[in-house]
Each structure stands twice: as structure tokens, then as C-alpha cells.
Enzyme design. Structure first.
Site, PDB file in Angstrom:
ATOM      1  N   ASN A 353       0.717  -1.073   0.071  1.00  0.00           N
ATOM      2  CA  ASN A 353       0.026  -0.049   0.113  1.00  0.00           C
ATOM      3  C   ASN A 353       0.860   1.167   0.065  1.00  0.00           C
ATOM      4  OD1 ASN A 353      -2.765  -0.370  -0.228  1.00  0.00           O
ATOM      5  ND2 ASN A 353      -2.703  -1.556   1.744  1.00  0.00           N
ATOM      6  N   CYS A 440      -7.099  -0.782   9.105  1.00  0.00           N
ATOM      7  CA  CYS A 440      -6.833  -1.858   8.006  1.00  0.00           C
ATOM      8  C   CYS A 440      -6.444  -0.582   6.790  1.00  0.00           C
ATOM      9  CB  CYS A 440      -7.890  -2.492   7.585  1.00  0.00           C
ATOM     10  SG  CYS A 440      -9.664  -1.567   7.472  1.00  0.00           S
ATOM     11  N   SER A 441      -6.819  -0.400   5.846  1.00  0.00           N
ATOM     12  CA  SER A 441      -6.597   0.493   4.700  1.00  0.00           C
ATOM     13  C   SER A 441      -7.492   1.736   5.003  1.00  0.00           C
ATOM     14  CB  SER A 441      -6.757  -0.192   3.401  1.00  0.00           C
ATOM     15  OG  SER A 441      -5.699  -1.228   3.263  1.00  0.00           O
ATOM     16  N   GLY A 443     -10.399   1.623   6.789  1.00  0.00           N
ATOM     17  CA  GLY A 443     -10.815   1.664   8.235  1.00  0.00           C
ATOM     18  C   GLY A 443     -12.454   1.463   8.095  1.00  0.00           C
ATOM     19  N   TRP A 444     -12.915   0.883   7.082  1.00  0.00           N
ATOM     20  CA  TRP A 444     -14.395   0.784   7.280  1.00  0.00           C
ATOM     21  C   TRP A 444     -14.779  -0.700   6.982  1.00  0.00           C
ATOM     22  CZ3 TRP A 444     -13.808   4.866   3.304  1.00  0.00           C
ATOM     23  CH2 TRP A 444     -13.509   4.485   1.883  1.00  0.00           C
ATOM     24  N   ARG A 486     -20.592  -2.736  -0.987  1.00  0.00           N
ATOM     25  CA  ARG A 486     -20.301  -4.010  -0.672  1.00  0.00           C
ATOM     26  C   ARG A 486     -21.201  -4.962  -1.022  1.00  0.00           C
ATOM     27  NH1 ARG A 486     -16.013  -1.967  -1.093  1.00  0.00           N
ATOM     28  NH2 ARG A 486     -14.606  -1.802   0.515  1.00  0.00           N
TER      29      ARG A 486
END
Length: 665
Positions: A353, A440-441, A443-444, A486
């Protein structure tokens, strides 16, 4: 999940007496996949009970639909089977408020059920559901699914197709099943059904509203009032201003969603941090998702905070404000001089990342913290894993290779890894009394999984019916899990790379906890299945949007009904009879091992009748709840009697019963 008993509460109904119809002669009805829907509540059927009256209710009755000859296409060919013509009664579809039958229902349709064989009948499409009713089966076969669960529709066969049942439609669903219908070529029904499904199963692609905006049923309680961010933070001990007893405060810097589009209006930050410092930290965090409070330990003041990845990049950028901010979070907890940063990603993904401008906290800059990578894979890996799982669960099961096939999907490995991560975080907070930052990346996704599961393990309040609703509203809905993207609500682009079963994995993990701690949760398995079914159904507004800002802009809370309104109305159906509130206040440490983690067959394989229990679990739970309530009432009456005797000076001696053998519970 909708079921026969829930339909009695959620649908607009007209009784037989009001309609002048004798209600004593109803045809038996079964649901698809062999579940007996004559039971009080069929626990694993997404269908509603469809009332079949002995005589059709006349047109004009509110909330019901009776097909007439004018609804049938002029192109419908005459049938030569007199048995098909002799249908004892026409069906009455009891519709939800706002639901309407679409024109051109299809006659002489064959539902190709993979378990009970072909069944001939009639197919309707409404703006909410697809409904099939057989007329050649006794008892009757019913197949129904909300259009929101559909993600792809394919035509089978063409003008030159030959052979029985070679021409029709196949419908692919998000809830681990597919449906196949065969139609006669000469009837021209397929085009009408296909067009209706394409239009109303994918309303956003056709610039139409989702059904939740059409659904107008009223409930005794307003589910939107379940979660109030200020009240929840105050329950944790946070106030609007700094006090001597709390070092956190509620900020309204995001009141108009200008500070961070994916964060809620109100959240908690360290009390001594200024708004200017928050803005500087936001510049260094992906999507401006700064570390904010999720939970405070009531005794040690160790905290769970969540955020997104730092924007380090390949150049190794630094932010003094971000470093000081995290240091302050550590200092608030006086019982520890260390901070754990739990990065949900595999290490190699976090390094990769950096090429996109992201990254992770380095030991050189954040020397007071320890960074741990939890090895939870990204949304694309999870989506592929679920696809493989569906292939082995539906429609046939290979008994000989069942276990190896499950292993090849890696689904249980992913569930295990999420539970391991949450358990590690809970242990750091409870046993080591250290504060933890989770990201995480963006955050959700994985962050929401980890924060909510950890809070379930640490705080018994979130294991109650109300607390679980608050947890989902707080850690998922308000903190910007992208439900719309999603799940793909109303979008026909089934190949969208942003779709992923992140919330499904969370509910699966919760189910794993309920299996290991059956007395610790007030809600039952049926509650979890119902939540997942309405994740896809688009009947309620709870899971429609990508953020609280989207909810506000679309006026979701004003224009739709909350799922919690429905669940709280039927709360007795969703209660766990084994719940022991007084004995369930401890911290839960699940065994996150493959030897203890199970495939949730009640959800993933529920359409297969071979995998269903012979006895209704739901009915058994209701009976146990009634026994529990009766015993509780007796205990309360005895306590009152003892209090009265104590007041008048009568001494009571309680003799314990003799037990000759161990009590089997």
C-alpha cells in the site's frame, strides 16, 4: 429473515371475516426446499406465508391481489392438461404496504426445484418480491424471494431450443441459492418476466427508488431511536467537555460532514486535542479518518480506537501531529506505557500500500508503540472465498469430499483469522490493560469487524438485544461501512470488484461466539439470519447506504423504516432461552481454532432439506422461553413472599431439595 409468523406482523392483512370469505378451508402450503411452513414459524425460509383462501377475495380489498383473466397475456397458449385448469382456488397475495403487483404474471411456469423436482404453477413479480405458487403439488409448493437478493438474471435457451424445460430463466441470488424457471416458448411470458425483474431487481441502475422508500408500514417502536451517539458515549463515561474523571470529549467538528465524509456527526477524541490539531492529523490519515474512540474499559481506562492507515507512501512521510496524537491516546491510560497498533492486513499488503500512498506506522517514528499485523485478507479474497463456498453448498452436496471441499474454499480459515485478531485485541485490553488502535486500509471493513467483535467479547451490554443493535449502528452504519457498495443494492453490475461479504463474515463470527458461549447472548440464531436476510432485501433502510452522510442526504431515517422496528416488535421470536444475564458479565475468550470453528449450515446450506433439523428449533425455543418466564415469575413471587414474612418477623428456613443424580440440562 421473513417467515410465516413474521408475515402476520409485517404485511397488510385482511381477515377472511372482513372479506366475507370462509376461512375454515385452506389449502396446505409448503415452502420451497421442503421446509414445512405449517409450523408456527419456519425458521429458515425467506418466504412469507401466502394465504390461500377457499374462495378468491374480490378486487379492491386493501393489501391483497387476486389475479383475473385480464391479467393473463392474450398470447398464453391453451393448455391440454385438464388437471392444470382445475385449480381449486386462485391465490391471494398479501402485500406489504407500498408493494404492488406488476402486470403480466406468467402462467404455466415450471419451477425446477433441485430438491423436490419440477413443479408447475404461476409466477408473479412485484416491486418487492418474486413469488411462485404451484398447482400440481399436494401440499402446495411456494417459492418466494425479495428482489433485493438477486444479483444476476440469465435467459436459458433460445428460439431453436428443444427438449423439456430447456427454455426459461435462471436467477442467481446473494443468499446462497439460485432459482430456475422453465416457460413455454410460444407463451411469450419470458420477456415480460425478464423485463420486470431487470427493472425492479436493479432499481438504482434504472433510476428507480429502492423498495425501502416505498415501504410504509408502521410499528409500535421507532427503530431509528435505538442508537443515540451521545447517549452511547455517555454510557462509556465520555462527556462533551473535559472533566477530571474523563480524558475524552465529544466533538462536533464533523457536524456537517465536512471534516470526514465517512465519519458520523459526533465522535469522541482526547479532551486536550484542539480542532486544528485534528485537521492536521486528518491530512495524514487516509480519507481523513483520524483515530477516534470506540470503547473504554470501565476499570483500567484502556481504550479501543479506530482509524485508517497513515499516508506514509514510498517516501516515508511523517506527521508530528499524528505521532503526538497517538502518544496522547497512550498517555490517557495511566496503567500502561505502551500502545498496540493492530493492523488488520497481512504485512505484505501493508507494504504494498505504500506504492499507493498509504502504509503503516514505523517503529522508528512511533517508538512507544508496537505494530502487529493480523493477516486478514482483503475484500477480493473474501469475495472469491464465498463464491467457492456457494458452489459446494448449492445445489448438490458432495458427501464424499464435503470436508475437503470446505477446506478448499478457505472460508473457515478467514473466519478463524478474524476471531484470532479480535481475541488478541481483547486480551491486550483486558489482561495487559493496554490501549489498542485498530485500522486496515480505509478503516471501514476489517476495522469494523475487529472493533465490534472485540467489544462483544469485552462488554456484556453488546450481547443484549438492544446492545447488539447499538453495536451495529455504531461500528458499522455510522462509521461508514459501505453497505451499498459491498452488497450492491439495486445495481445490475454483478461483476463490481468492490462487492464483498464483509458484514456476512462479522455475523458468522458472532454465530461462532454464540456456539461457544450459548448462555452469553440474549439474541438467538434466528435473529442473526433475519439481519442477514434484510441486509439484502432492501425492505428496511438500515443497511442501504455507504455512510451516515448518505443517510442524511437521502433522508433515510424519515423516508424508510428501520430493521430494528421489525425485530423489536417480534423480540420474543429472537430471544435466546438459555441466556443468563447474571452469569454472562465476564469477558469472552473464544477458541479461535479450526477444531472449534464450524460451517454455519443453518445459513449457508439452509435451502437443502437434507441439512435441516427434523424438529423446529424456533418452536422449541419458544417453549423454553415460556417455561423460563413461568419459573422467573415463581421466583419473583417467592421473593416477595419472603420479604413480607421478613417484615412481620416470620423466620423462613429454606431446605434445599435432595438430588439423587446429576441434573441433566
Amino acid at each position: 429473515m421473513d417467515s410465516p409468523s413474521s408475515a402476520r406482523h409485517s404485511r397488510t392483512s385482511t381477515s377472511a371475516s372482513e372479506s366475507g370469505v370462509n376461512n375454515t378451508d385452506k389449502q396446505p402450503v409448503i415452502s420451497v426446499c421442503g421446509v414445512n411452513s405449517k409450523s408456527p414459524r419456519a425458521p429458515r425460509v425467506i418466504t412469507y406465508q401466502i394465504t390461500i383462501e377457499s374462495e378468491p377475495i374480490g378486487l379492491g380489498t386493501p393489501g391483497v391481489y387476486t389475479p383475473t383473466n385480464t391479467d393473463m397475456s392474450n398470447n398464453d397458449p391453451p393448455t391440454t392438461d385438464s388437471k392444470e385448469e382445475k385449480v381449486d382456488s386462485e391465490p391471494v397475495l398479501q402485500l406489504l404496504p407500498g408493494e404492488k403487483i406488476l402486470p403480466h404474471p406468467a402462467k404455466d411456469v415450471t419451477y425446477l426445484c433441485p430438491y423436490t423436482g419440477p413443479a408447475k404453477g404461476m409466477l408473479w413479480v412485484t416491486n418487492y418480491k418474486l413469488y411462485f405458487r404451484s398447482h400440481d403439488k399436494d401440499p402446495q409448493l411456494v417459492c418466494e424471494a425479495p428482489l433485493g437478493v438477486i444479483y444476476r438474471i440469465e435467459k436459458l435457451g433460445g428460439a431453436t431450443s428443444r427438449g423439456e424445460n430447456s427454455y426459461g430463466l435462471e436467477i442467481f441470488c446473494k443468499d446462497m441459492r439460485n432459482m430456475r424457471f422453465a416457460l413455454r416458448q410460444e407463451s411469450h411470458y419470458r420477456r415480460n418476466v425478464y423485463d420486470n425483474l431487470q427493472k425492479y431487481a436493479f432499481p438504482t441502475s434504472n433510476r428507480l427508488p429502492l423498495f425501502a422508500f416505498e415501504y410504509k408500514e408502521e410499528f409500535p417502536t421507532n427503530g431509528w431511536s435505538v442508537y443515540d451517539p451521545i447517549q452511547e458515549l455517555e454510557r462509556l463515561g465520555v462527556t462533551r467537555t473535559e472533566t477530571s474523571s474523563c480524558f475524552w470529549r465529544i466533538t462536533n467538528i464533523n457536524e456537517n460532514y465536512e471534516f470526514c465524509e465517512t465519519y458520523p456527526n459526533y465522535f469522541a477524541v482526547p479532551a486536550t486535542v484542539s480542532e486544528d490539531d485534528l485537521r492536521k492529523v486528518a491530512q495524514f490519515r487516509s480519507r481523513s479518518r483520524v483515530p477516534v474512540l470506540s470503547w473504554i474499559h470501565p476499570h483500567s481506562n484502556a481504550t479501543i480506537t479506530r482509524c485508517s492507515q497513515p499516508m506514509v507512501g514510498v517516501a516515508g512521510k511523517r506527521s508530528k501531529e499524528d505521532r503526538d496524537y497517538l502518544h496522547l491516546i497512550m498517555d490517557i491510560n495511566a496503567e500502561s506505557h505502551k500502545l498496540f497498533i493492530m493492523d488488520a492486513r497481512p504485512n505484505k499488503n501493508a507494504v504494498a500500500n505504500k506504492a499507493k500512498g498509504g502504509g503503516y506506522e514505523s517503529d522508528d517514528v512511533y517508538d512507544y508503540a508496537e505494530v502487529c499485523f493480523l493477516d486478514i485478507h482483503n475484500i477480493h479474497v473474501m469475495r472469491e472465498s464465498l463464491r467457492k463456498l456457494k458452489e459446494i453448498c448449492f445445489q448438490t452436496i458432495d458427501d464424499k469430499h464435503w470436508l475437503s471441499n470446505i477446506e478448499s474454499t478457505h472460508w473457515l480459515d478467514h473466519i478463524k483469522q478474524i476471531l484470532i485478531g479480535a481475541t488478541r485485541i481483547a486480551d491486550k485490553i483486558e489482561s495487559y490493560k493496554t490501549s489498542v488502535v485498530i485500522h486496515c486500509s480505509d478503516g471501514w471493513d476489517r476495522s469494523s469487524q475487529l472493533t465490534s467483535l472485540t467489544m462483544l467479547m469485552l462488554d456484556a451490554y453488546y450481547r443484549t438485544m438492544q446492545g447488539f443493535q447499538v453495536l451495529i449502528e455504531k461500528e458499522w452504519v455510522s462509521f461508514g461501512h459501505k453497505f451499498g457498495v459491498r452488497v450492491g443494492h439495486g445495481d445490475r453490475n454483478h461483476g463490481d470488484a468492490d462487492r464483498s461479504p464483509i458484514f456476512l463474515q462479522f455475523i458468522d463470527c458472532v454465530w461462532q461466539l454464540t456456539r461457544q458461549f450459548p448462555n452469553a447472548f440474549e439474541f438467538n440464531e434466528q435473529c442473526l439470519i433475519t439481519i442477514l436476510d434484510h441486509l439484502y432485501s432492501c425492505q428496511f433502510g438500515t443497511f442501504l447506504c455507504n455512510s451516515e452522510k448518505d443517510q442524511h442526504e437521502q433522508q433515510v431515517r424519515k423516508r424508510t423504516v428501520s430493521l430494528w422496528s421489525y425485530i423489536n416488535k417480534l423480540s420474543d421470536d429472537f430471544r435466546n432461552p438459555f441466556y443468563a444475564a447474571n452469569c454472562s458479565q465476564h469477558v469472552l475468550y473464544p477458541v479461535a481454532s479450526i477444531r472449534r470453528i464450524e460451517l454455519w449450515t443453518s445459513y449457508y446450506v439452509r435451502w437443502n432439506p437434507r441439512m435441516q433439523p427434523q424438529e423446529s428449533v424456533h418452536q422449541r425455543n419458544k417453549e423454553l422461553l415460556q417455561i423460563k418466564n413461568d419459573l422467573q415469575k415463581k421466583v419473583e413471587d417467592l421473593q416477595k413472599e419472603m420479604e413480607i414474612k421478613d417484615r412481620v418477623g416470620v423466620r423462613v428456613t429454606v431446605t434445599p431439595p435432595r438430588v439423587g443424580s446429576p441434573v441433566q440440562v
